[in-house]
Design a protein around this motif. Structure first.
Motif, PDB file in Angstrom:
ATOM      1  N   UNK A 297       0.805  -1.137  -0.152  1.00 12.86           N
ATOM      2  CA  UNK A 297       0.106   0.118  -0.143  1.00 12.86           C
ATOM      3  C   UNK A 297       0.812   1.371   0.070  1.00 12.86           C
ATOM      4  N   UNK A 298       1.959   1.133  -0.367  1.00 12.43           N
ATOM      5  CA  UNK A 298       2.740   2.312  -0.733  1.00 12.43           C
ATOM      6  C   UNK A 298       3.160   2.505  -2.226  1.00 12.43           C
ATOM      7  N   UNK A 299       3.027   3.632  -2.612  1.00 15.40           N
ATOM      8  CA  UNK A 299       3.385   3.893  -3.937  1.00 15.40           C
ATOM      9  C   UNK A 299       4.908   3.914  -4.275  1.00 15.40           C
ATOM     10  N   UNK A 300       5.488   2.895  -5.093  1.00 13.33           N
ATOM     11  CA  UNK A 300       6.981   3.191  -5.163  1.00 13.33           C
ATOM     12  C   UNK A 300       7.464   4.024  -6.287  1.00 13.33           C
ATOM     13  N   UNK A 301       8.003   5.207  -5.497  1.00 14.86           N
ATOM     14  CA  UNK A 301       8.616   6.220  -6.406  1.00 14.86           C
ATOM     15  C   UNK A 301      10.139   6.037  -6.382  1.00 14.86           C
ATOM     16  N   UNK A 302      10.544   5.488  -7.587  1.00 15.29           N
ATOM     17  CA  UNK A 302      12.179   4.952  -7.564  1.00 15.29           C
ATOM     18  C   UNK A 302      13.100   6.022  -7.482  1.00 15.29           C
ATOM     19  N   UNK A 303      12.522   7.205  -7.908  1.00 19.95           N
ATOM     20  CA  UNK A 303      13.558   8.183  -7.858  1.00 19.95           C
ATOM     21  C   UNK A 303      13.628   8.989  -6.678  1.00 19.95           C
ATOM     22  N   UNK A 304      12.420   8.993  -5.784  1.00 20.46           N
ATOM     23  CA  UNK A 304      12.472   9.509  -4.597  1.00 20.46           C
ATOM     24  C   UNK A 304      13.327   8.567  -3.571  1.00 20.46           C
ATOM     25  N   UNK A 305      13.135   7.350  -3.581  1.00 29.02           N
ATOM     26  CA  UNK A 305      13.972   6.330  -3.066  1.00 29.02           C
ATOM     27  C   UNK A 305      15.333   6.411  -2.996  1.00 29.02           C
ATOM     28  N   UNK A 306      15.846   6.519  -4.317  1.00 25.90           N
ATOM     29  CA  UNK A 306      17.168   6.842  -4.596  1.00 25.90           C
ATOM     30  C   UNK A 306      17.670   8.219  -4.194  1.00 25.90           C
ATOM     31  N   UNK A 307      16.764   9.119  -3.942  1.00 20.37           N
ATOM     32  CA  UNK A 307      17.301  10.479  -3.582  1.00 20.37           C
ATOM     33  C   UNK A 307      17.309  10.369  -2.004  1.00 20.37           C
TER      34      UNK A 307
ATOM     35  N   UNK B 295      24.626   8.822 -10.015  1.00 17.23           N
ATOM     36  CA  UNK B 295      24.558   9.123 -11.650  1.00 17.23           C
ATOM     37  C   UNK B 295      23.101   9.183 -12.040  1.00 17.23           C
ATOM     38  N   UNK B 296      22.292   8.087 -11.479  1.00 13.71           N
ATOM     39  CA  UNK B 296      20.889   8.384 -11.970  1.00 13.71           C
ATOM     40  C   UNK B 296      20.079   9.781 -11.438  1.00 13.71           C
ATOM     41  N   UNK B 297      20.334  10.047 -10.307  1.00 15.64           N
ATOM     42  CA  UNK B 297      19.728  11.335  -9.771  1.00 15.64           C
ATOM     43  C   UNK B 297      20.275  12.493 -10.645  1.00 15.64           C
ATOM     44  N   UNK B 298      21.588  12.469 -11.021  1.00 19.24           N
ATOM     45  CA  UNK B 298      22.157  13.585 -11.801  1.00 19.24           C
ATOM     46  C   UNK B 298      21.516  13.666 -13.088  1.00 19.24           C
ATOM     47  N   UNK B 299      21.429  12.427 -13.772  1.00 15.54           N
ATOM     48  CA  UNK B 299      20.970  12.348 -14.921  1.00 15.54           C
ATOM     49  C   UNK B 299      19.288  12.723 -14.929  1.00 15.54           C
TER      50      UNK B 299
END
Length: 310
Positions: free
Chosen positions: A4-14, A77-81
């Motif tokens: 029941x938690x929306x997975x925001x991959x970018x936010x998880x990496x941040x 690298x992912x966050x910078x991109x």
């Protein structure tokens, strides 16, 4: 399994990057203005998503696993991109958007830089600026700022530091105080005078130099020490002592005769002005535009000059 938690991959990496760079989940929570439980849940979500343990935690310590080390490098690298992508899609004709967080010294931030800052905001209506005045050293991560304007500070090799201008300084005193002492003809005689020290730049001695390159260091005994150039100027005007201060701050006092310059052939070195920001693979347009502005306007601001080294 987290449900029941929306997975925001970018936010998880941040969040993971912030945990690593802040040094703990509680510090990351403070910097991200959320709860430690939320940070812990995001870390668990990322570990579940990747199927790997990223951080080993005890009561008093936190350590990255080998997988965590690799994840951190990839995540950076992912966050910078991702930031580059956001910037490219959101910016029309390279116009900056978002919030730029800047720290500036009290004196410059209240007076010298306000006019160019306001022009900057008018030029870029989609941009907002958090303008924080503080003369202390900068910790970009814990202070959560994008860049800082530093005057006279040593350059931190771990950051990017751009020399913008220099601030000439004057050694001044009131005529009334000066009249109480024998005529000052050499730097060595300055030790006999009372002083106001700006402890950010000098405390127990001052170094002066002539245009010929000759230099002289003089011991002083301050009646007052302060980190504020406003306090230094005002107490000097109250016959408290000699002060070495940014020339722009006392320009009108010198013209009006409220202060006089001592030994004008001997001067303290000008203070360098740098724009400092943390190293990154990608810099958002708002930071790049602000750097362009500071490079252009700083040497033209009253009391500034281009660095002699240029």
């Amino acid at each position: 399994m987290i449900k029941n938690e929306r997975i925001d991959r970018v936010e998880l990496m941040r969040t993971f990057i912030r945990i690593v760079e802040a040094g703990s989940l509680s510090a990351a929570a403070r910097q991200l203005e959320t709860t430690q439980a939320t940070i812990s849940r995001r870390l668990q979500s990322l570990e579940t998503l990747l199927g790997a343990k990223l951080i080993l935690r005890t009561t008093h310590a936190m350590k990255l696993t080998d997988d965590g080390e690799r994840c951190y490098q990839h995540a950076r690298n992912v966050i910078d991109a991702w930031l580059a992508l956001e910037d490219d899609l959101q910016v029309a004709e390279d116009e900056p958007v978002g919030i730029l967080k800047v720290r500036a010294p009290h004196a410059f931030g209240q007076q010298q830089l306000l006019a160019p800052l306001v022009s900057f905001l008018h030029k870029y209506p989609q941009l907002s600026v958090e303008w924080m005045l503080n003369d202390k050293s900068v910790d970009f991560l814990s202070d959560n700022i994008d860049c800082a304007i530093r005057v006279g500070a040593e350059v931190d090799p771990a950051t990017v530091s751009v020399l913008l201008a220099e601030v000439p300084r004057s050694m001044v005193v009131t005529p009334a105080l000066l009249s109480r002492y024998p005529a000052i003809t050499t730097p060595e005689q300055l030790s006999a005078l009372p002083w106001v020290a700006i402890n950010t730049f000098y405390q127990h001695d001052v170094t002066l130099q002539q245009a010929t390159g000759e230099s002289c260091t003089v011991d002083i005994v301050p009646r007052l020490s302060t980190d504020s150039i406003y306090v230094a100027r005002n107490t000097a005007l109250a016959d408290t002592g000699v002060v070495i201060i940014s020339s722009w701050m006392v320009e009108e006092d010198l013209r009006a005769g409220r202060l006089v310059e001592i030994l004008p052939q001997w001067r303290a070195a000008p203070l360098p002005v740098h724009l400092v920001y943390p190293w990154a693979r990608y810099y958002p347009t708002r930071l790049r535009r602000f750097l362009d502005l500071m490079r252009e306007v700083m040497p033209q601001i009253a009391g500034m000059r281009r660095p002699e080294a240029e």
